[in-house]
Motif scaffolding. Structure first.
Motif, PDB file in Angstrom:
ATOM      1  N   GLY A 160      68.995  22.133  -6.811  1.00 41.64           N
ATOM      2  CA  GLY A 160      69.767  22.598  -5.672  1.00 41.64           C
ATOM      3  C   GLY A 160      69.549  21.795  -4.409  1.00 41.64           C
ATOM      4  O   GLY A 160      70.387  21.833  -3.499  1.00 41.64           O
ATOM      5  N   GLU A 166      75.793  20.608  -9.244  1.00 42.63           N
ATOM      6  CA  GLU A 166      76.331  21.936  -9.488  1.00 42.63           C
ATOM      7  C   GLU A 166      75.730  22.478 -10.773  1.00 42.63           C
ATOM      8  O   GLU A 166      75.397  21.708 -11.685  1.00 42.63           O
ATOM      9  N   ARG A 219      71.888  35.831  -7.496  1.00 39.59           N
ATOM     10  CA  ARG A 219      72.745  35.021  -6.637  1.00 39.59           C
ATOM     11  C   ARG A 219      71.969  34.565  -5.412  1.00 39.59           C
ATOM     12  O   ARG A 219      72.108  33.421  -4.949  1.00 39.59           O
ATOM     13  N   LEU A 222      69.868  31.610  -6.377  1.00 33.58           N
ATOM     14  CA  LEU A 222      70.626  30.359  -6.404  1.00 33.58           C
ATOM     15  C   LEU A 222      70.836  29.817  -4.991  1.00 33.58           C
ATOM     16  O   LEU A 222      70.699  28.612  -4.749  1.00 33.58           O
ATOM     17  N   ARG A 223      71.150  30.712  -4.063  1.00 34.60           N
ATOM     18  CA  ARG A 223      71.350  30.258  -2.677  1.00 34.60           C
ATOM     19  C   ARG A 223      70.048  29.745  -2.081  1.00 34.60           C
ATOM     20  O   ARG A 223      70.028  28.733  -1.369  1.00 34.60           O
ATOM     21  N   PHE A 227      71.981  26.149  -3.534  1.00 36.76           N
ATOM     22  CA  PHE A 227      73.394  26.256  -3.890  1.00 36.76           C
ATOM     23  C   PHE A 227      74.047  27.258  -2.927  1.00 36.76           C
ATOM     24  O   PHE A 227      73.965  28.471  -3.125  1.00 36.76           O
ATOM     25  N   HIS A 229      77.030  28.108  -2.218  1.00 38.74           N
ATOM     26  CA  HIS A 229      78.173  28.896  -2.663  1.00 38.74           C
ATOM     27  C   HIS A 229      77.966  29.307  -4.117  1.00 38.74           C
ATOM     28  O   HIS A 229      77.627  28.469  -4.960  1.00 38.74           O
ATOM     29  N   THR A 230      78.190  30.583  -4.418  1.00 35.71           N
ATOM     30  CA  THR A 230      77.997  31.068  -5.785  1.00 35.71           C
ATOM     31  C   THR A 230      79.170  31.941  -6.217  1.00 35.71           C
ATOM     32  O   THR A 230      79.820  32.587  -5.404  1.00 35.71           O
ATOM     33  N   TYR A 232      80.153  34.573  -9.809  1.00 37.38           N
ATOM     34  CA  TYR A 232      79.623  35.102 -11.053  1.00 37.38           C
ATOM     35  C   TYR A 232      80.761  35.606 -11.932  1.00 37.38           C
ATOM     36  O   TYR A 232      81.825  35.985 -11.452  1.00 37.38           O
ATOM     37  N   LEU A 246      76.713  32.519 -13.932  1.00 36.31           N
ATOM     38  CA  LEU A 246      76.725  32.243 -12.496  1.00 36.31           C
ATOM     39  C   LEU A 246      76.912  30.760 -12.228  1.00 36.31           C
ATOM     40  O   LEU A 246      76.334  29.911 -12.910  1.00 36.31           O
ATOM     41  N   GLY A 248      76.842  27.740  -9.241  1.00 37.98           N
ATOM     42  CA  GLY A 248      76.308  27.397  -7.933  1.00 37.98           C
ATOM     43  C   GLY A 248      76.722  25.995  -7.521  1.00 37.98           C
ATOM     44  O   GLY A 248      76.676  25.065  -8.327  1.00 37.98           O
ATOM     45  N   THR A 249      77.138  25.845  -6.266  1.00 43.86           N
ATOM     46  CA  THR A 249      77.555  24.547  -5.745  1.00 43.86           C
ATOM     47  C   THR A 249      77.245  24.479  -4.259  1.00 43.86           C
ATOM     48  O   THR A 249      77.010  25.507  -3.613  1.00 43.86           O
TER      49      THR A 249
END
Length: 375
Positions: A160, A166, A219, A222-223, A227, A229-230, A232, A246, A248-249
């Motif tokens: 990340g 991604e 989520r 991931l942030r 990442f 933006h997520t 699901y 999920l 993530g980007t």
């Protein structure tokens, strides 16, 4: 699902949905990045055998064919890195990838390299990505395990914090809610997956909220990993077992393209989702005509928070970043809200620049009225 004992197993409908989603996204992802970069990388941490019992292609083969098609248009290079720990599946995967390569010209195959590694994906996958210079360059990593939690936060954090990376991660909440409270080993795996112990608050949640709680916690993981933006996707198999996929980007364009893909997945596969911003938490099925009742509620509330209203462009960006909906669905919803007397707009056609404000004494639509507005 439980870990299959066989080298090749039957593909269930929800695996088919994941593959449909993956294919549609990669068909958008690869051309965008190949138009800008000389080399891009795709990697899998749980590659499998590359084929299912009835002959359906696995994700590595699906990805390879998508990339080969993209390379016909762009004289660039791509790397496919596949990790699999079961030696039987590795042998079958090598065979399937050789067959995939044979379907394309040598000119394409030379620019589309495949590296298959036998062994546990972590930390071997990260070491491989680092050794070939893939980190910091355009990279899509599929971590589609059997539900886990199998993905350590340390791996997500490393990925990340690399620009251009991604991920798509499979996350199953069942084992944590059923076994982790009494099993220290499961709790430790949970700590490693979430990167903290805050997820253990799930044991104090009502039964009906446990899965949703873990999903939102993950989520957040991931942030925290980078990442920003997520999205699901909620999948339920034939036995009623729930699985989350999920995404993530760090890039809004990636988020937009993934949403385009998710709304096009074949509804017969059984994919469904809820919008985290919808107070009613209405379950949304994939349908020919998408159910936008939650989006109407969400945008109505968002407009009401601003005394001077919001522009359509603001509503579109909010829909992109904060909901499961696409920006292209906003204008139709604004028109529905205006026609029902909930909001007002300036005269003429609704465009990106149109300002939307709450109507004086805006009516509160009944559930039946909302449902009728969909058709």
């Amino acid at each position: 699902m439980a870990v299959p004992k066989e080298a090749v197993w039957d593909r269930d409908p929800h695996t088919a949905a994941k593959h449909d989603l993956l294919k549609r996204y990669l068909e958008a992802w690869a051309p965008i990045l190949l138009s800008r970069k000389d080399v891009i990388t795709y990697a899998e941490g749980f590659a499998g055998a590359g084929i299912y019992k009835q002959g359906e292609p696995g994700s590595p083969v699906i990805a390879y064919d998508v990339f080969a098609g993209a390379l016909h248009r762009y004289p660039k290079r791509m790397r496919v890195i596949l990790m699999e720990e079961d030696p039987r599946r590795v042998r079958e995967l090598e065979h399937q990838m050789a067959l995939a390569r044979s379907r394309h010209t040598d000119h394409i195959a030379k620019r589309l390299t495949v590296d298959i590694q036998e062994g546990d994906f972590h930390p071997a996958l990260l070491e491989k990505l680092r050794s070939v210079g893939a980190l910091g360059q355009p990279l899509f990593v599929l971590l589609d395990s059997f539900g886990g939690p199998d993905i350590p936060y340390s791996l997500l954090h490393e990925l990340g914090h690399q620009r251009g990376t991604e991920v798509m991660v499979t996350f199953g909440p069942t084992f944590l809610t059923r076994f982790a409270k009494k099993d220290e080993g499961y709790r430790q795996r949970g700590d490693e997956a979430f990167g903290n112990q805050e997820w253990q608050t799930v044991f104090q949640q009502p039964s009906s909220h446990k899965f949703t709680f873990l999903r939102e916690q993950y989520r957040g993981t991931l942030r925290q990993a980078g990442f920003t933006h997520t999205l699901y996707f909620e999948m339920v198999d034939e036995g009623g077992r729930l699985l989350y996929l999920l995404f993530g980007t760090q890039h809004e364009l990636g988020l937009e393209k993934m949403k385009d893909a998710m709304w096009k997945v074949d509804p017969s596969y059984g994919v469904r989702y809820r919008d985290p911003r919808d107070a009613k938490q209405q379950m949304l099925e994939l349908e020919l005509e998408p159910n936008t009742a939650p989006l109407r509620r969400i945008l109505r509330d968002f407009v009401s928070e601003a005394p001077d209203g919001r522009t359509v462009l603001e509503l579109q960006r909010y829909a992109l970043l904060e909901t499961v909906y696409r920006p292209t669905q906003v204008i139709k919803v604004v028109r529905q809200l205006r026609d029902s007397g909930v909001v007002t707009t300036g005269p003429g056609a609704i465009t990106n620049k149109t300002r939307v404000t709450m109507a004086t004494a805006a009516p509160e639509p009944s559930p039946s009225a909302e449902q009728e507005a969909l058709w």
